[in-house]
Write a protein that holds these residues in place. Structure first.
Motif, PDB file in Angstrom:
ATOM      1  N   GLY A   1       0.861  -1.185   0.000  1.00  0.00           N
ATOM      2  CA  GLY A   1       0.000   0.000   0.000  1.00  0.00           C
ATOM      3  C   GLY A   1       0.888   1.221   0.000  1.00  0.00           C
ATOM      4  N   ALA A   2       0.785   2.017  -1.091  1.00  0.00           N
ATOM      5  CA  ALA A   2       1.686   3.171  -1.232  1.00  0.00           C
ATOM      6  C   ALA A   2       0.911   4.479  -1.270  1.00  0.00           C
ATOM      7  CB  ALA A   2       2.528   3.012  -2.501  1.00  0.00           C
ATOM      8  N   GLY A   3      -0.239   4.487  -0.579  1.00  0.00           N
ATOM      9  CA  GLY A   3      -1.048   5.708  -0.528  1.00  0.00           C
ATOM     10  C   GLY A   3      -0.485   6.693   0.483  1.00  0.00           C
ATOM     11  N   THR A   4      -1.350   7.496   1.036  1.00  0.00           N
ATOM     12  CA  THR A   4      -0.939   8.535   1.992  1.00  0.00           C
ATOM     13  C   THR A   4      -0.011   7.975   3.067  1.00  0.00           C
ATOM     14  OG1 THR A   4      -3.129   9.501   1.691  1.00  0.00           O
ATOM     15  CG2 THR A   4      -1.857  10.281   3.587  1.00  0.00           C
ATOM     16  N   MET A   5      -0.416   6.895   3.697  1.00  0.00           N
ATOM     17  CA  MET A   5       0.356   6.375   4.817  1.00  0.00           C
ATOM     18  C   MET A   5       1.522   5.501   4.359  1.00  0.00           C
ATOM     19  SD  MET A   5      -0.937   7.798   7.359  1.00  0.00           S
ATOM     20  CE  MET A   5      -0.099   6.969   8.687  1.00  0.00           C
ATOM     21  N   GLY A   6       1.260   4.631   3.378  1.00  0.00           N
ATOM     22  CA  GLY A   6       2.301   3.699   2.944  1.00  0.00           C
ATOM     23  C   GLY A   6       3.545   4.427   2.443  1.00  0.00           C
TER      24      GLY A   6
ATOM     25  N   PHE B   1       4.931  -1.840  -2.588  1.00  0.00           N
ATOM     26  CA  PHE B   1       3.980  -2.348  -3.579  1.00  0.00           C
ATOM     27  C   PHE B   1       2.625  -1.680  -3.403  1.00  0.00           C
ATOM     28  CE2 PHE B   1       0.417  -5.236  -4.600  1.00  0.00           C
ATOM     29  CZ  PHE B   1       0.618  -5.325  -5.966  1.00  0.00           C
ATOM     30  N   ASP B   2       2.004  -1.370  -4.540  1.00  0.00           N
ATOM     31  CA  ASP B   2       0.601  -0.936  -4.520  1.00  0.00           C
ATOM     32  C   ASP B   2      -0.081  -1.561  -5.719  1.00  0.00           C
ATOM     33  OD1 ASP B   2      -1.016   1.644  -3.056  1.00  0.00           O
ATOM     34  OD2 ASP B   2      -1.890   0.851  -4.909  1.00  0.00           O
ATOM     35  N   VAL B   3      -1.338  -1.922  -5.532  1.00  0.00           N
ATOM     36  CA  VAL B   3      -2.101  -2.540  -6.610  1.00  0.00           C
ATOM     37  C   VAL B   3      -2.312  -1.542  -7.752  1.00  0.00           C
ATOM     38  CG1 VAL B   3      -4.425  -1.960  -5.751  1.00  0.00           C
ATOM     39  CG2 VAL B   3      -4.027  -4.150  -6.891  1.00  0.00           C
ATOM     40  N   ASP B   4      -2.228  -0.262  -7.431  1.00  0.00           N
ATOM     41  CA  ASP B   4      -2.417   0.790  -8.428  1.00  0.00           C
ATOM     42  C   ASP B   4      -1.057   1.383  -8.805  1.00  0.00           C
ATOM     43  OD1 ASP B   4      -3.474   2.797 -10.013  1.00  0.00           O
ATOM     44  OD2 ASP B   4      -3.829   4.132  -8.312  1.00  0.00           O
TER      45      ASP B   4
ATOM     46  N   THR C   1       0.258  -4.150  10.968  1.00  0.00           N
ATOM     47  CA  THR C   1      -0.886  -3.556  10.275  1.00  0.00           C
ATOM     48  C   THR C   1      -1.061  -2.120  10.752  1.00  0.00           C
ATOM     49  OG1 THR C   1      -3.285  -3.576  10.005  1.00  0.00           O
ATOM     50  CG2 THR C   1      -2.447  -4.691  11.959  1.00  0.00           C
ATOM     51  N   ASN C   2      -1.277  -1.239   9.772  1.00  0.00           N
ATOM     52  CA  ASN C   2      -1.442   0.179  10.099  1.00  0.00           C
ATOM     53  C   ASN C   2      -2.928   0.539  10.269  1.00  0.00           C
ATOM     54  OD1 ASN C   2      -0.329   2.855  10.425  1.00  0.00           O
ATOM     55  ND2 ASN C   2      -1.162   3.350   8.420  1.00  0.00           N
ATOM     56  N   THR C   3      -3.754  -0.459  10.525  1.00  0.00           N
ATOM     57  CA  THR C   3      -5.183  -0.157  10.685  1.00  0.00           C
ATOM     58  C   THR C   3      -5.409   0.915  11.748  1.00  0.00           C
ATOM     59  OG1 THR C   3      -7.363  -1.064  11.171  1.00  0.00           O
ATOM     60  CG2 THR C   3      -5.521  -2.066  12.340  1.00  0.00           C
ATOM     61  N   SER C   4      -6.425   1.754  11.507  1.00  0.00           N
ATOM     62  CA  SER C   4      -6.750   2.797  12.488  1.00  0.00           C
ATOM     63  C   SER C   4      -7.634   2.272  13.600  1.00  0.00           C
ATOM     64  CB  SER C   4      -7.487   3.953  11.808  1.00  0.00           C
ATOM     65  OG  SER C   4      -6.736   4.498  10.774  1.00  0.00           O
ATOM     66  N   GLN C   5      -8.474   1.278  13.262  1.00  0.00           N
ATOM     67  CA  GLN C   5      -9.385   0.812  14.321  1.00  0.00           C
ATOM     68  C   GLN C   5      -9.924  -0.596  14.141  1.00  0.00           C
ATOM     69  OE1 GLN C   5     -12.357   4.042  13.799  1.00  0.00           O
ATOM     70  NE2 GLN C   5     -13.844   2.415  13.522  1.00  0.00           N
TER      71      GLN C   5
ATOM     72  N   MET D   1       0.598  -1.603  14.145  1.00  0.00           N
ATOM     73  CA  MET D   1       1.604  -0.528  14.144  1.00  0.00           C
ATOM     74  C   MET D   1       0.917   0.681  13.534  1.00  0.00           C
ATOM     75  SD  MET D   1       5.240  -2.299  13.224  1.00  0.00           S
ATOM     76  CE  MET D   1       6.136  -0.923  13.945  1.00  0.00           C
ATOM     77  N   HIS D   2       0.310   1.464  14.384  1.00  0.00           N
ATOM     78  CA  HIS D   2      -0.522   2.583  13.946  1.00  0.00           C
ATOM     79  C   HIS D   2       0.334   3.845  13.892  1.00  0.00           C
ATOM     80  CE1 HIS D   2      -4.327   5.195  14.812  1.00  0.00           C
ATOM     81  NE2 HIS D   2      -3.984   5.228  13.554  1.00  0.00           N
ATOM     82  N   PHE D   3       0.718   4.190  12.653  1.00  0.00           N
ATOM     83  CA  PHE D   3       1.462   5.436  12.411  1.00  0.00           C
ATOM     84  C   PHE D   3       0.441   6.558  12.223  1.00  0.00           C
ATOM     85  CE2 PHE D   3       4.324   2.072  11.187  1.00  0.00           C
ATOM     86  CZ  PHE D   3       5.597   2.538  11.460  1.00  0.00           C
TER      87      PHE D   3
HETATM   88  N1  LIG Z   1      -4.777   8.728   6.383  1.00  0.00           N
HETATM   89  C1  LIG Z   1      -4.604   8.745   7.707  1.00  0.00           C
HETATM   90  O1  LIG Z   1      -4.620   9.803   8.351  1.00  0.00           O
HETATM   91  C2  LIG Z   1      -4.329   7.454   8.455  1.00  0.00           C
HETATM   92  C3  LIG Z   1      -3.683   7.504   9.699  1.00  0.00           C
HETATM   93  C4  LIG Z   1      -3.392   6.310  10.359  1.00  0.00           C
HETATM   94  C5  LIG Z   1      -3.760   5.101   9.821  1.00  0.00           C
HETATM   95  N2  LIG Z   1      -4.407   5.072   8.611  1.00  0.00           N
HETATM   96  C6  LIG Z   1      -4.753   3.756   8.055  1.00  0.00           C
HETATM   97  O2  LIG Z   1      -3.775   3.440   7.071  1.00  0.00           O
HETATM   98  C7  LIG Z   1      -4.359   2.627   6.052  1.00  0.00           C
HETATM   99  C8  LIG Z   1      -4.156   3.295   4.703  1.00  0.00           C
HETATM  100  O3  LIG Z   1      -4.739   4.569   4.740  1.00  0.00           O
HETATM  101  P1  LIG Z   1      -4.324   5.707   3.680  1.00  0.00           P
HETATM  102  O4  LIG Z   1      -4.863   6.977   4.228  1.00  0.00           O
HETATM  103  O5  LIG Z   1      -2.887   5.600   3.334  1.00  0.00           O
HETATM  104  O6  LIG Z   1      -5.224   5.262   2.442  1.00  0.00           O
HETATM  105  P2  LIG Z   1      -4.957   5.530   0.891  1.00  0.00           P
HETATM  106  O7  LIG Z   1      -6.293   5.363   0.253  1.00  0.00           O
HETATM  107  O8  LIG Z   1      -4.205   6.791   0.677  1.00  0.00           O
HETATM  108  O9  LIG Z   1      -4.002   4.326   0.467  1.00  0.00           O
HETATM  109  C9  LIG Z   1      -4.430   2.997   0.446  1.00  0.00           C
HETATM  110  C10 LIG Z   1      -3.704   2.307  -0.688  1.00  0.00           C
HETATM  111  O10 LIG Z   1      -3.981   0.921  -0.645  1.00  0.00           O
HETATM  112  C11 LIG Z   1      -3.916   0.463  -1.979  1.00  0.00           C
HETATM  113  N3  LIG Z   1      -4.522  -0.851  -2.080  1.00  0.00           N
HETATM  114  C12 LIG Z   1      -5.818  -1.194  -2.027  1.00  0.00           C
HETATM  115  N4  LIG Z   1      -5.967  -2.525  -2.175  1.00  0.00           N
HETATM  116  C13 LIG Z   1      -4.711  -3.028  -2.324  1.00  0.00           C
HETATM  117  C14 LIG Z   1      -4.197  -4.324  -2.531  1.00  0.00           C
HETATM  118  N5  LIG Z   1      -5.022  -5.369  -2.591  1.00  0.00           N
HETATM  119  N6  LIG Z   1      -2.865  -4.480  -2.634  1.00  0.00           N
HETATM  120  C15 LIG Z   1      -2.037  -3.426  -2.560  1.00  0.00           C
HETATM  121  N7  LIG Z   1      -2.469  -2.154  -2.385  1.00  0.00           N
HETATM  122  C16 LIG Z   1      -3.792  -1.965  -2.258  1.00  0.00           C
HETATM  123  C17 LIG Z   1      -4.649   1.530  -2.762  1.00  0.00           C
HETATM  124  O11 LIG Z   1      -4.329   1.467  -4.148  1.00  0.00           O
HETATM  125  C18 LIG Z   1      -4.133   2.794  -2.083  1.00  0.00           C
HETATM  126  O12 LIG Z   1      -3.026   3.343  -2.754  1.00  0.00           O
HETATM  127  C19 LIG Z   1      -5.829   2.437   6.453  1.00  0.00           C
HETATM  128  O13 LIG Z   1      -5.953   1.244   7.172  1.00  0.00           O
HETATM  129  C20 LIG Z   1      -6.083   3.636   7.355  1.00  0.00           C
HETATM  130  O14 LIG Z   1      -7.124   3.408   8.257  1.00  0.00           O
HETATM  131  C21 LIG Z   1      -4.686   6.216   7.901  1.00  0.00           C
END
Ligand SMILES: NC(=O)c1ccc[n+]([C@@H]2O[C@H](COP(=O)([O-])OP(=O)(O)OC[C@H]3O[C@@H](n4cnc5c(N)ncnc54)[C@H](O)[C@@H]3O)[C@@H](O)[C@H]2O)c1
Length: 295
Positions: free
Chosen positions: A8-13, A30-33, A115-119, A139-141
């Motif tokens: 997962g390479a979104g905001t948090m990854g 790695f990210d699926v997208d 796991t970076n799950t929030s809840q 591991m909640h960042f």
């Molecule tokens: N944004 C925040 O402030 C924050 C803070 C702490 C924890 N979190 C937690 O972190 C996690 C990610 O949040 P985020 O804000 O980065 O979300 P995000 O939407 O920015 O990123 C999530 C990424 O996961 C990817 N993804 C989805 N399915 C996938 C798969 N099967 N394989 C690989 N990649 C896949 C998506 O393409 C996306 O890039 C969530 O569990 C969220 O609750 C978020």
């Protein structure tokens, strides 16, 4: 230093990959997208550049850190040889479980799974690991990972003391402070508190006690919040916030029941900054343009 697989390479990854690399770890991201994956490298380069311009890293160190992050073309490739697999994908139990189950097949008997799950339940996420569920740890960042000092560690029901100790040492090695939530409980320590504070702000809004701007200002200037809870709700997305509250309501009951106003805002597509209108209104550049008194 070790090898980190970041799924997962979104905001948090992207942010977690960055701090792992800055601490000297090799990171497979790695990210699926694929577009998100490319964007993660661009945003990491930008963020590292800011550390350089502030004199907190040398350009050479930042370049080396960036080079330590490599894109992976599958979960399996990313996970091979990893000391720790950290998932930071969408907040969905089934997706997180499937990813960790796949990663486990590519790893050895000592790999830790963060796991970076929030809840969500760390125990439920870890159940996908079968006999390796003693190696799951929450591991909640926090956002943005490069700047926020805390990692909240969460023990699932099966998490071993060794796993917890390993994760604590790893987070400390990233330059973070840790707290340990010893029981796997929805929202852990931080998400549970932040949800109730934001909810109370929404209740005050619904009771028309004050304007949204004054409620936010009261918490910022009177209670030392860096950002008002209502503007933060718009920033993170009111749909995300509603989803989080619904999950906590299922666990803790009425005290987390979302307000009617919040449900209406989401139903109307007023999701916050990303749709240009939430509790506040935004221009195309995402700048707040006016105070909304009818929220
Ligand atoms: N944004 C925040 O402030 C924050 C803070 C702490 C924890 N979190 C937690 O972190 C996690 C990610 O949040 P985020 O804000 O980065 O979300 P995000 O939407 O920015 O990123 C999530 C990424 O996961 C990817 N993804 C989805 N399915 C996938 C798969 N099967 N394989 C690989 N990649 C896949 C998506 O393409 C996306 O890039 C969530 O569990 C969220 O609750 C978020």
């Amino acid at each position: 230093m070790g090898r980190v697989a970041l799924i997962g390479a979104g905001t948090m990854g992207a942010g977690i990959a960055q701090i792992c690399a800055v601490a000297g770890n090799d990171v497979a991201l790695f990210d699926v997208d694929s577009a998100t994956l490319a964007k993660a490298f661009a945003s990491t380069e930008f963020s590292l550049g800011k550390f350089v311009s502030k004199g907190r890293l040398t350009q050479a160190y930042a370049d080396d850190a960036l080079a330590r992050i490599v894109p992976a073309d599958s979960i399996t490739t990313a996970a091979m040889g990893a000391d720790i697999v950290i998932e930071a994908v969408v907040e969905r139990l089934d997706v997180k479980q499937a990813i960790l189950a796949e990663a486990k097949e590519a790893t050895g008997p000592n790999t830790i799974f963060g796991t970076n799950t929030s809840q969500l339940s760390v125990t439920a996420i870890g159940s996908a690991l079968g006999a390796a569920s003693n190696r799951i740890v929450g591991m909640h960042f926090f956002n943005p990972p490069a700047l926020m000092p805390l990692v909240e560690l969460v023990a699932g029901l099966d998490t071993s003391d060794e796993t917890l100790a390993w994760a604590e040492a790893f987070a400390t090695g990233l330059g973070k402070e840790t707290v340990i939530c010893r029981k796997d409980s929805p929202g852990f320590l931080t998400s549970r508190i932040s949800a109730i504070v934001r909810l109370e702000c929404l209740r005050m809004l619904e009771e028309e006690l004050a304007s949204p701007a004054d409620i936010d200002k009261a918490l910022k200037l009177g209670l030392n919040f860096p950002m008002g809870p209502l503007e933060l709700g718009d920033f993170n997305g009111l749909d995300t916030y509603l989803h989080a509250l619904e999950g906590l309501e299922r666990s803790f009951g009425e005290r987390y029941r979302p307000t009617t106003t919040l449900k209406n805002l989401v139903a109307a597509g007023r999701l916050g900054r990303k749709t240009g209108h939430g509790i506040y209104r935004y221009d195309e550049a995402g700048k707040r343009v006016e105070e909304d008194r009818d929220a």
